[in-house]
Scaffold this active site. Sequence first.
Site, PDB file in Angstrom:
ATOM      1  N   ALA A  96     -72.627  33.582 -32.078  1.00 10.44           N
ATOM      2  CA  ALA A  96     -72.315  33.169 -33.479  1.00 10.44           C
ATOM      3  C   ALA A  96     -73.426  33.239 -34.468  1.00 10.44           C
ATOM      4  O   ALA A  96     -73.287  33.584 -35.649  1.00 10.44           O
ATOM      5  CB  ALA A  96     -71.597  31.666 -33.490  1.00 10.44           C
ATOM      6  N   ASN A 136     -71.885  26.774 -25.461  1.00  9.49           N
ATOM      7  CA  ASN A 136     -73.189  27.451 -25.348  1.00  9.49           C
ATOM      8  C   ASN A 136     -73.918  27.678 -26.730  1.00  9.49           C
ATOM      9  O   ASN A 136     -73.360  28.419 -27.702  1.00  9.49           O
ATOM     10  CB  ASN A 136     -72.905  28.832 -24.589  1.00  9.49           C
ATOM     11  CG  ASN A 136     -74.436  29.623 -24.147  1.00  9.49           C
ATOM     12  OD1 ASN A 136     -75.014  29.551 -25.031  1.00  9.49           O
ATOM     13  ND2 ASN A 136     -74.493  29.725 -22.922  1.00  9.49           N
ATOM     14  N   ILE A 138     -76.063  29.753 -27.804  1.00 11.08           N
ATOM     15  CA  ILE A 138     -76.323  31.036 -27.909  1.00 11.08           C
ATOM     16  C   ILE A 138     -74.827  31.568 -28.267  1.00 11.08           C
ATOM     17  O   ILE A 138     -74.997  32.619 -28.980  1.00 11.08           O
ATOM     18  CB  ILE A 138     -77.226  31.768 -27.087  1.00 11.08           C
ATOM     19  CG1 ILE A 138     -78.553  31.382 -26.768  1.00 11.08           C
ATOM     20  CG2 ILE A 138     -77.134  33.180 -27.214  1.00 11.08           C
ATOM     21  CD1 ILE A 138     -79.422  31.957 -25.650  1.00 11.08           C
ATOM     22  N   GLU A 139     -73.770  31.356 -27.716  1.00 13.68           N
ATOM     23  CA  GLU A 139     -72.693  31.981 -27.856  1.00 13.68           C
ATOM     24  C   GLU A 139     -71.794  31.384 -28.860  1.00 13.68           C
ATOM     25  O   GLU A 139     -72.172  31.934 -30.147  1.00 13.68           O
ATOM     26  CB  GLU A 139     -71.891  31.867 -26.441  1.00 13.68           C
ATOM     27  CG  GLU A 139     -72.717  32.704 -25.295  1.00 13.68           C
ATOM     28  CD  GLU A 139     -72.030  32.787 -24.176  1.00 13.68           C
ATOM     29  OE1 GLU A 139     -70.586  33.187 -24.070  1.00 13.68           O
ATOM     30  OE2 GLU A 139     -72.501  32.325 -22.935  1.00 13.68           O
ATOM     31  N   MET A 140     -71.000  30.536 -28.866  1.00 19.95           N
ATOM     32  CA  MET A 140     -70.160  30.120 -29.888  1.00 19.95           C
ATOM     33  C   MET A 140     -70.710  28.665 -30.562  1.00 19.95           C
ATOM     34  O   MET A 140     -70.213  28.518 -31.552  1.00 19.95           O
ATOM     35  CB  MET A 140     -68.818  29.872 -29.213  1.00 19.95           C
ATOM     36  CG  MET A 140     -68.095  31.231 -28.813  1.00 19.95           C
ATOM     37  SD  MET A 140     -66.532  30.577 -27.728  1.00 19.95           S
ATOM     38  CE  MET A 140     -65.388  30.726 -29.150  1.00 19.95           C
TER      39      MET A 140
END
Length: 332
Positions: A96, A136, A138-140
Amino acid sequence: MPLKIIKLSIPALTLLAGVLLLNPASADTLQGQAQSLFKPLPTQMPGAEKDTEALISLGKKLYHDPRLSINDSQSCASCHNVMTGGDDGEATSPGAKGKRGDRNAPTVLNAGLQFKQFWDGRAADLVEQAKGPILNPIEMGMPSPEAVVEKLSATEYPELFEKTLGKESLNYDNIALAIAAFERTLITKDRFDNYLKGDHQALNEAEKRGLKGFINNGCAGCHNGALLGGQSYQKLGVLKPYKNTTDTGLEKVTGEIAQKYWFKVPTLRNIALTAPYFHDGQVATLEEAVKTMAELQLGKELSKEEISDITAFLNSLSDIQSGTQVSVSNHH
C-alpha cells in the site's frame, strides 16, 4: 506445527518407481503412468459445502475492495488477480505504501486445495491466510483487526454482514471467513485433466513428450497429485545450492536448522500464467525454471528439446474456461 516433508536422496526416482510398481497394469502407457501419479482437480474445495451464495458474494466484494488497506490503495486482488493467473506478474509485490515484500505472490487459483498456505506454510488454511496480508505493514498496512472493523463499520458492510451472517456479525474473523468462501470457488479446468479423464487427444505430441520427460526425469516425485505439488515441503537446492541464500524458508517458522531453505512445493497448475518464478521471483521464464529445477533438485542438465517439451506440457495445465480468467465454480 505438523510438517509434511519429502526427503529424496536420488530425488523422485525411487518414489516414482514405487508408484508405478503399485500400478503395474496402468504403467504400460503414458496415460496410465499419468493417471497413477496425478489426479484431476476436484469440482469442490474442502469447506465449500457450507458456503452460501450470499457469503461468496460478500467475500468477492471484500477481496476486490481497496478499503481493506491503510490508504485505500490495495486490495487482495492487487497481488492476486483472478483475471491474470491469480497473481500479479511481479517478482515481489508493492504494498500500500510502495514498499515491496521479499517473496513472490503465489497464485490464488486452486489455493484452497493445498495442505498449507504461504511459501513457508505458516497458515493452516484460507481463512487464516486471509487475515495476514491485511495487517502486514508492508502489504495492506492496517494496524489491527479492530481498526479494520472500525473502518468497515462506517460503510455499507454492517448491513451486508447482517444480511449474510446475522446481527453484529461484522468482525475480523468473519471478514476472513467471507474472503475464503470466495477463494474456495477459484477452481480451474485444463486440458491435462481431460487427458487424465481418458481423452487421448487432449495433449499434442510435444506435450506428451514433455509429460513423459516430466515423469522420467523425476519431476513428479514432488509435483504429483491433483495440484502437481502443493502437498509437501522440499529443500530448494537438494543437489546444488540456489543462488539466493538470504531467505531460509521454513527455518524462519520452525527454528529448525535442518529445515533451512525448505519451502512448500508449489502447485504447477496454471504455472505458465504466473511468471516470474520461485519464492523470490528471480527466475523470469518457465524454460529457465525447468532448467534450474533439473539442475538444483535432480542433478541433471536437460537438453533444449527436453526443456521445450516439458515447458509445452506445463502449458497444458493452464485454465481453459475463458482464457486466463477463472470462472467461479459450482460449489454445490
